[in-house]
Design a protein around this motif. Structure first.
Motif, mmCIF file in Angstrom:
data_model
loop_
_atom_site.group_PDB
_atom_site.id
_atom_site.type_symbol
_atom_site.label_atom_id
_atom_site.label_comp_id
_atom_site.label_asym_id
_atom_site.label_seq_id
_atom_site.Cartn_x
_atom_site.Cartn_y
_atom_site.Cartn_z
ATOM 1 N N GLN A 67 0.860 -1.180 0.069
ATOM 2 C CA GLN A 67 0.204 -0.074 0.199
ATOM 3 C C GLN A 67 0.611 1.423 0.007
ATOM 4 O OE1 GLN A 67 -3.252 -0.520 -0.606
ATOM 5 N NE2 GLN A 67 -2.619 -2.500 -0.534
ATOM 6 N N VAL A 68 2.066 1.103 -0.073
ATOM 7 C CA VAL A 68 3.032 2.147 0.012
ATOM 8 C C VAL A 68 2.660 3.466 -1.194
ATOM 9 C CG1 VAL A 68 5.530 3.123 -0.422
ATOM 10 C CG2 VAL A 68 4.888 1.350 1.018
ATOM 11 N N ARG A 69 2.348 2.637 -2.489
ATOM 12 C CA ARG A 69 1.944 3.648 -3.437
ATOM 13 C C ARG A 69 0.659 4.590 -3.321
ATOM 14 N NH1 ARG A 69 6.459 3.900 -3.860
ATOM 15 N NH2 ARG A 69 7.536 2.243 -4.570
ATOM 16 N N ILE A 70 -0.142 4.142 -2.386
ATOM 17 C CA ILE A 70 -1.209 4.760 -1.851
ATOM 18 C C ILE A 70 -1.015 6.203 -1.140
ATOM 19 C CG2 ILE A 70 -3.465 4.545 -0.641
ATOM 20 C CD1 ILE A 70 -3.897 1.863 -1.666
ATOM 21 N N LEU A 71 -0.092 5.737 -0.252
ATOM 22 C CA LEU A 71 0.356 6.649 0.642
ATOM 23 C C LEU A 71 1.317 7.841 -0.087
ATOM 24 C CD1 LEU A 71 0.992 7.972 3.581
ATOM 25 C CD2 LEU A 71 2.919 6.338 3.753
ATOM 26 N N ARG A 99 1.637 13.261 -2.260
ATOM 27 C CA ARG A 99 2.179 14.197 -3.366
ATOM 28 C C ARG A 99 0.851 14.954 -3.746
ATOM 29 N NH1 ARG A 99 5.453 9.722 -5.024
ATOM 30 N NH2 ARG A 99 7.489 10.339 -4.858
ATOM 31 N N ARG A 100 -0.725 14.537 -3.423
ATOM 32 C CA ARG A 100 -1.608 15.122 -4.276
ATOM 33 C C ARG A 100 -2.439 15.754 -3.175
ATOM 34 N NH1 ARG A 100 -4.428 11.797 -8.698
ATOM 35 N NH2 ARG A 100 -5.430 13.877 -8.965
ATOM 36 N N ALA A 110 4.088 20.962 5.769
ATOM 37 C CA ALA A 110 3.443 21.588 4.576
ATOM 38 C C ALA A 110 3.461 20.625 3.324
ATOM 39 C CB ALA A 110 4.712 22.526 4.439
ATOM 40 N N PHE A 111 2.708 21.128 2.446
ATOM 41 C CA PHE A 111 2.602 20.125 1.067
ATOM 42 C C PHE A 111 4.038 19.731 0.487
ATOM 43 C CE2 PHE A 111 -1.797 22.492 0.573
ATOM 44 C CZ PHE A 111 -2.370 21.358 1.444
ATOM 45 N N ASP A 140 8.286 15.634 -0.538
ATOM 46 C CA ASP A 140 9.641 15.311 -0.110
ATOM 47 C C ASP A 140 9.631 13.821 0.444
ATOM 48 O OD1 ASP A 140 10.587 17.662 -1.397
ATOM 49 O OD2 ASP A 140 11.107 18.570 0.311
ATOM 50 N N LEU A 141 8.679 13.966 1.459
ATOM 51 C CA LEU A 141 8.602 12.575 2.231
ATOM 52 C C LEU A 141 8.097 11.430 1.392
ATOM 53 C CD1 LEU A 141 8.678 10.767 4.718
ATOM 54 C CD2 LEU A 141 6.320 11.614 5.193
ATOM 55 N N ALA A 142 7.260 11.810 0.371
ATOM 56 C CA ALA A 142 6.874 10.729 -0.775
ATOM 57 C C ALA A 142 8.138 10.417 -1.450
ATOM 58 C CB ALA A 142 5.794 11.325 -1.643
#
Length: 149
Positions: A74-78, A83-84, A133-134, A139-141
């Protein structure tokens, strides 16, 4: 956690003028500068104080006062939600982000919630919230992507 910068009034005004000319906020201008320095390899790309670890079955995110885990499947969902999150302001983005948040929370207990100028992660382990912040969320993603390559 916020960091207070002390600038001469003239530099602060210049930052406001740059932001206005580019139709951005001062934090966005500073974020753009930091990303440019990451691209130039002046500083590392990973966020300070943030650890992203993978095990055979999950990805762990550890930050001051926050710890959460997401199944690797499920990492891609996170990362998509991170990002969005700022797309939520757009009508087409609102439902997408709501679905992503609901999906990741149902699968792992990690909750991604939008707030003012960013988002917050809610830890299922500690119940504590970690605001960001967004740009920091994006950056975390990226850091998560590097950890799972």
């Amino acid at each position: 956690m916020s960091y207070i910068l002390k600038l001469p009034a003239e530099r602060g005004e210049q930052l406001r003028q740059i932001a206005a000319a580019k139709n951005k906020t001062v934090p966005e201008i500073i974020g753009d500068y930091i990303r440019a320095e990451i691209d130039a390899q002046t500083i590392p790309a990973d966020l300070p104080g943030v650890e992203v670890e993978t095990t055979p079955s999950e990805l762990k995110i550890i930050m001051p006062g926050f710890e959460g885990a997401v199944p690797l499947s499920q990492v891609r969902i996170l990362t998509s939600a991170l990002r969005r999150a700022d797309d939520e302001a757009a009508p087409e983005g609102k439902e997408h982000i709501r679905n992503l948040r609901a999906g990741i929370a149902a699968l792992s207990g990690v909750s991604v919630k939008r707030m003012g100028g960013g988002l917050k992660l809610v830890s299922p382990i500690t119940g504590r919230k970690y605001p960001m912040a967004f740009g920091v969320a994006a950056d975390l993603a990226d850091q998560i992507d590097r950890a799972t390559e």
